[in-house]
Design a protein around this motif. Structure first.
Motif, PDB file in Angstrom:
ATOM      1  N   ALA A  97       0.816  -1.220   0.000  1.00 57.08           N
ATOM      2  CA  ALA A  97       0.000   0.000   0.000  1.00 57.08           C
ATOM      3  C   ALA A  97       0.848   1.267   0.000  1.00 57.08           C
ATOM      4  CB  ALA A  97      -0.925   0.002   1.213  1.00 57.08           C
ATOM      5  N   GLY A  98       0.379   2.260  -0.731  1.00 54.00           N
ATOM      6  CA  GLY A  98       1.001   3.573  -0.716  1.00 54.00           C
ATOM      7  C   GLY A  98       0.468   4.411   0.437  1.00 54.00           C
ATOM      8  N   THR A  99       0.994   5.610   0.577  1.00 57.19           N
ATOM      9  CA  THR A  99       0.566   6.507   1.648  1.00 57.19           C
ATOM     10  C   THR A  99      -0.936   6.761   1.563  1.00 57.19           C
ATOM     11  OG1 THR A  99       2.721   7.604   1.627  1.00 57.19           O
ATOM     12  CG2 THR A  99       0.897   8.782   2.659  1.00 57.19           C
ATOM     13  N   GLY A 100      -1.620   6.570   2.680  1.00 61.82           N
ATOM     14  CA  GLY A 100      -3.054   6.823   2.743  1.00 61.82           C
ATOM     15  C   GLY A 100      -3.923   5.711   2.207  1.00 61.82           C
ATOM     16  N   ASP A 101      -3.342   4.603   1.764  1.00 66.47           N
ATOM     17  CA  ASP A 101      -4.095   3.503   1.169  1.00 66.47           C
ATOM     18  C   ASP A 101      -4.524   2.523   2.265  1.00 66.47           C
ATOM     19  OD1 ASP A 101      -5.218   1.590  -0.414  1.00 66.47           O
ATOM     20  OD2 ASP A 101      -3.492   1.316  -1.719  1.00 66.47           O
ATOM     21  N   HIS A 102      -5.593   2.847   2.975  1.00 60.50           N
ATOM     22  CA  HIS A 102      -6.093   2.013   4.062  1.00 60.50           C
ATOM     23  C   HIS A 102      -6.996   0.901   3.526  1.00 60.50           C
ATOM     24  CE1 HIS A 102      -4.849   4.730   7.433  1.00 60.50           C
ATOM     25  NE2 HIS A 102      -4.846   5.592   6.430  1.00 60.50           N
ATOM     26  N   PHE A 103      -7.010  -0.210   4.232  1.00 64.52           N
ATOM     27  CA  PHE A 103      -7.815  -1.372   3.856  1.00 64.52           C
ATOM     28  C   PHE A 103      -7.418  -1.843   2.454  1.00 64.52           C
ATOM     29  CE2 PHE A 103     -10.282   1.277   6.838  1.00 64.52           C
ATOM     30  CZ  PHE A 103     -10.342   0.385   7.908  1.00 64.52           C
ATOM     31  N   PHE A 104      -8.373  -2.330   1.654  1.00 66.18           N
ATOM     32  CA  PHE A 104      -8.000  -2.976   0.390  1.00 66.18           C
ATOM     33  C   PHE A 104      -8.719  -2.446  -0.841  1.00 66.18           C
ATOM     34  CE2 PHE A 104      -7.949  -6.194   3.835  1.00 66.18           C
ATOM     35  CZ  PHE A 104      -6.571  -6.382   3.923  1.00 66.18           C
ATOM     36  N   TRP A 105      -9.784  -1.664  -0.665  1.00 70.78           N
ATOM     37  CA  TRP A 105     -10.657  -1.352  -1.794  1.00 70.78           C
ATOM     38  C   TRP A 105      -9.957  -0.618  -2.924  1.00 70.78           C
ATOM     39  CZ3 TRP A 105     -11.456   3.585  -3.467  1.00 70.78           C
ATOM     40  CH2 TRP A 105     -11.101   4.613  -2.583  1.00 70.78           C
ATOM     41  N   ARG A 106      -9.015   0.263  -2.601  1.00 68.01           N
ATOM     42  CA  ARG A 106      -8.367   1.063  -3.641  1.00 68.01           C
ATOM     43  C   ARG A 106      -7.518   0.189  -4.562  1.00 68.01           C
ATOM     44  NH1 ARG A 106      -4.986   6.178  -1.643  1.00 68.01           N
ATOM     45  NH2 ARG A 106      -6.938   6.442  -0.470  1.00 68.01           N
ATOM     46  N   ARG A 107      -6.659  -0.627  -3.970  1.00 67.35           N
ATOM     47  CA  ARG A 107      -5.827  -1.517  -4.790  1.00 67.35           C
ATOM     48  C   ARG A 107      -6.662  -2.588  -5.486  1.00 67.35           C
ATOM     49  NH1 ARG A 107      -1.946  -3.462  -0.284  1.00 67.35           N
ATOM     50  NH2 ARG A 107      -3.621  -2.581   1.004  1.00 67.35           N
ATOM     51  N   ARG A 108      -7.700  -3.043  -4.815  1.00 62.10           N
ATOM     52  CA  ARG A 108      -8.563  -4.062  -5.418  1.00 62.10           C
ATOM     53  C   ARG A 108      -9.277  -3.515  -6.660  1.00 62.10           C
ATOM     54  NH1 ARG A 108     -11.614  -5.213  -1.128  1.00 62.10           N
ATOM     55  NH2 ARG A 108     -13.331  -3.843  -1.749  1.00 62.10           N
ATOM     56  N   THR A 109      -9.761  -2.272  -6.562  1.00 62.18           N
ATOM     57  CA  THR A 109     -10.532  -1.682  -7.656  1.00 62.18           C
ATOM     58  C   THR A 109      -9.656  -1.208  -8.801  1.00 62.18           C
ATOM     59  OG1 THR A 109     -12.211  -0.957  -6.063  1.00 62.18           O
ATOM     60  CG2 THR A 109     -12.205   0.120  -8.236  1.00 62.18           C
ATOM     61  N   LEU A 110      -8.531  -0.543  -8.476  1.00 63.59           N
ATOM     62  CA  LEU A 110      -7.711   0.092  -9.502  1.00 63.59           C
ATOM     63  C   LEU A 110      -6.677  -0.834 -10.127  1.00 63.59           C
ATOM     64  CD1 LEU A 110      -7.078   3.569  -7.829  1.00 63.59           C
ATOM     65  CD2 LEU A 110      -8.791   2.970  -9.559  1.00 63.59           C
ATOM     66  N   MET A 111      -6.287  -1.883  -9.405  1.00 62.45           N
ATOM     67  CA  MET A 111      -5.231  -2.749  -9.919  1.00 62.45           C
ATOM     68  C   MET A 111      -5.649  -4.220 -10.000  1.00 62.45           C
ATOM     69  SD  MET A 111      -2.555  -0.870 -10.714  1.00 62.45           S
ATOM     70  CE  MET A 111      -1.053  -1.862 -10.612  1.00 62.45           C
ATOM     71  N   ALA A 112      -6.115  -4.793  -8.900  1.00 57.13           N
ATOM     72  CA  ALA A 112      -6.332  -6.239  -8.858  1.00 57.13           C
ATOM     73  C   ALA A 112      -7.426  -6.705  -9.816  1.00 57.13           C
ATOM     74  CB  ALA A 112      -6.660  -6.668  -7.425  1.00 57.13           C
ATOM     75  N   ARG A 113      -8.589  -6.066  -9.799  1.00 52.35           N
ATOM     76  CA  ARG A 113      -9.676  -6.512 -10.672  1.00 52.35           C
ATOM     77  C   ARG A 113      -9.332  -6.323 -12.155  1.00 52.35           C
ATOM     78  NH1 ARG A 113     -14.284  -7.422  -7.172  1.00 52.35           N
ATOM     79  NH2 ARG A 113     -15.386  -8.276  -8.976  1.00 52.35           N
ATOM     80  N   PRO A 114      -8.750  -5.172 -12.545  1.00 57.34           N
ATOM     81  CA  PRO A 114      -8.331  -5.058 -13.951  1.00 57.34           C
ATOM     82  C   PRO A 114      -7.272  -6.085 -14.353  1.00 57.34           C
ATOM     83  CG  PRO A 114      -8.469  -2.885 -12.954  1.00 57.34           C
ATOM     84  CD  PRO A 114      -8.626  -3.881 -11.842  1.00 57.34           C
ATOM     85  N   MET A 115      -6.385  -6.461 -13.424  1.00 55.00           N
ATOM     86  CA  MET A 115      -5.345  -7.434 -13.759  1.00 55.00           C
ATOM     87  C   MET A 115      -5.925  -8.823 -13.994  1.00 55.00           C
ATOM     88  SD  MET A 115      -2.288  -6.078 -11.232  1.00 55.00           S
ATOM     89  CE  MET A 115      -1.195  -7.467 -11.508  1.00 55.00           C
ATOM     90  N   ILE A 116      -7.027  -9.143 -13.332  1.00 59.02           N
ATOM     91  CA  ILE A 116      -7.709 -10.402 -13.608  1.00 59.02           C
ATOM     92  C   ILE A 116      -8.267 -10.393 -15.028  1.00 59.02           C
ATOM     93  CG2 ILE A 116      -9.790 -11.732 -13.060  1.00 59.02           C
ATOM     94  CD1 ILE A 116      -9.266 -11.187 -10.128  1.00 59.02           C
ATOM     95  N   LYS A 117      -8.914  -9.305 -15.398  1.00 64.64           N
ATOM     96  CA  LYS A 117      -9.536  -9.199 -16.717  1.00 64.64           C
ATOM     97  C   LYS A 117      -8.505  -9.152 -17.837  1.00 64.64           C
ATOM     98  CE  LYS A 117     -12.795  -6.332 -19.334  1.00 64.64           C
ATOM     99  NZ  LYS A 117     -13.670  -5.121 -19.289  1.00 64.64           N
ATOM    100  N   GLU A 118      -7.427  -8.388 -17.629  1.00 65.65           N
ATOM    101  CA  GLU A 118      -6.440  -8.172 -18.689  1.00 65.65           C
ATOM    102  C   GLU A 118      -5.458  -9.328 -18.841  1.00 65.65           C
ATOM    103  OE1 GLU A 118      -6.339  -3.301 -17.978  1.00 65.65           O
ATOM    104  OE2 GLU A 118      -4.659  -4.576 -17.355  1.00 65.65           O
ATOM    105  N   ALA A 119      -5.049  -9.928 -17.726  1.00 71.34           N
ATOM    106  CA  ALA A 119      -3.956 -10.902 -17.787  1.00 71.34           C
ATOM    107  C   ALA A 119      -4.226 -12.196 -17.044  1.00 71.34           C
ATOM    108  CB  ALA A 119      -2.673 -10.261 -17.244  1.00 71.34           C
TER     109      ALA A 119
END
Length: 474
Positions: free
Chosen positions: A113-135
């Motif tokens: 997590a980067g600064t201010g990135d609490h819990f998981f929703w931000r990384r899950r929405t912006l990175m993890a879910r797109p990475m499932i779809k793309e790769a």
């Protein structure tokens, strides 16, 4: 290259202060510095985290395109350096986001997590879910100590209370990343890699230095050390310098004992270039112009700069060097060592005169005249600034850690006009990690985070492809 106006303006909207309680307990700093000597050497700490370290899955959520495994484990740092973690941070929590259909192999990327990135929703929405779809790539999101469920009750949002908290966070994440990498290996996932944005990218870089195998790494919007972030970057304005100065003046342990423990003193350690003086705590009004990093002659005279040289002793002998590789402080008193460190630029680099600790204490106690007090105040500000740079370099400078097993698997993504992560005056990652690749994006830190996530993911896929080309037979 200038700095992003958006970065500067965005920072001005954030009113909270960092390190409101100061440097942290001296004993905690000492323990972390001692542990850094171990964790900075991959060979010394390869057995710190057992391969069968216990990891627990608490709940599995079934989504349309993936399954989300919520899990936890106890941070190894609690056992190795007991009591240094806040109680709330001892239990490490994570989300493991697994695609229902794999495209090829079973790749997993750990996101810190980067600064201010609490819990998981931000990384899950912006990175993890797109990475499932793309790769078809799985993502494991580890929650940082001091964030989310692991945030101390008396901490305000993301504002770490002590400087030492950042070092504790880094040490914990290095060990916790090893726990997760071992666990993923046991579960049969491959290939494994790491990434992160901003602070998360830097923490991922530190974690990879400790992993004994080739591994893809994509640090985004991060560089070689956190010292520039808090001394010359726009975040330096959020630091509670008054509290840090007060503690530094009142407690001689920082000057007399802790400074002696600082090992890293490379070509960029305690650098006092023109840009560094420009952003001293007494002059934090940032200018949005090409003069941002300048310092005119009148300012130099006002700040009392003079030329000096620094003698560094190379790790393998007594020759003088300014390369910074394997170097350490020359002998002498703590005052002499600090004075040497402050001039560590080159044989003609400028540095600021240091005043004796007793004079500093008198200034802090108000036992000087009005005119003399201002001079003492300026000196105390600079000493606190330099001490910050020293301790930050000690615990966060990439050169203080082992070189990853295969740097060619590393792709760094940078913003050209990043005002949060200054690169002026510090060693480059290409110098410290030969064969790594650096990609540059137009714009600053904030705009890259908001609009360039797709390019971050592209770099991750490229790093994994590079790994498969070199190590597909493993």
């Amino acid at each position: 290259m200038g700095v992003s106006r958006l970065d500067v303006l965005y920072r001005r909207l954030l009113l909270t202060k960092l390190f409101i309680q100061g440097w942290g307990k001296p004993e905690d700093l000492k323990r972390i510095f001692e542990f850094r000597k171990i964790i900075g050497d991959r060979e010394k700490c390869k057995h710190l985290v057992p391969k069968d370290y216990p990891v627990y899955i608490d709940k599995v959520e079934d989504e349309s395109d993936c399954k989300i495994h919520n899990g936890h484990f106890i941070s190894p740092l609690e056992e190795i350096v007991p009591g240094v973690l806040p109680t709330e941070s001892v239990k490490a929590r994570f989300q493991f986001i697994v695609p229902k259909k794999w495209k090829k192999h079973h790749p997993v990327c750990i996101h810190l997590a980067g600064t201010g990135d609490h819990f998981f929703w931000r990384r899950r929405t912006l990175m993890a879910r797109p990475m499932i779809k793309e790769a078809g790539m799985a993502s494991l999101l580890l929650e940082n100590p001091y964030y989310g469920y692991r945030k101390p009750k008396d901490q305000l949002r993301s504002s770490l209370k002590n400087v030492s908290d950042l070092f504790v966070m880094g040490a914990a994440l290095i060990l916790e990343s090893a726990v997760l990498l071992h666990w993923l290996e046991r579960e049969g996932y491959w290939p494994l890699g790491m990434t992160g944005i901003s602070m998360g990218g830097h923490m991922a870089s530190l974690a990879v230095t400790n992993w004994p195998k080739p591994i893809p790494l994509v640090p985004c919007l991060s560089w070689t050390t956190a010292s520039s972030v808090f001394t010359t970057g726009v975040l330096s304005k959020a630091v509670n310098w008054r509290q840090l100065e007060k503690q530094y003046a009142m407690h001689t342990v920082y000057e007399e004992e802790i400074i002696r423990m600082l090992e890293y003193c490379g070509t960029d350690s305690f650098r006092m270039g023109q840009d560094f003086v420009k952003f001293s705590p007494g002059s934090f009004d940032l200018e949005l112009s090409h003069e941002l990093l300048g310092l005119d002659q009148q300012e130099r005279q006002h700040m009392g700069l003079r030329s000096s040289s620094l003698r560094l002793r190379a790790g393998g002998g007594g020759n003088e060097t300014d390369s910074g590789k394997g170097s350490e402080l020359s002998g002498g008193s703590a005052h002499e060592q600090l004075d040497h460190m402050l001039s560590a630029v080159s044989s003609s680099g400028p540095h600021i005169d240091m005043l004796h600790a007793k004079s500093i204490a008198r200034a802090a106690a108000g036992r000087v005249g009005a005119r003399g007090g201002m001079g003492q105040r300026d000196s105390l500000q600079r000493q606190s600034l330099f001490f910050m740079k020293g301790v930050m370099d000690e615990c966060t400078h990439i050169a203080n850690f082992s070189v990853p097993v295969d740097p060619s698997l590393i792709i760094i993504v940078l913003a050209k006009e990043d005002a949060y992560i200054p690169r002026t005056g510090v060693r480059s990652l290409q110098e410290i990690w030969p064969d790594c690749e650096v990609r540059y994006l137009n714009g600053g830190h904030i705009s890259a985070y908001l609009f360039k996530q797709g390019l971050f993911r592209r770099a991750i896929y490229d790093a994994y492809d590079r790994f498969l080309q070199k190590y597909s037979s493993l």
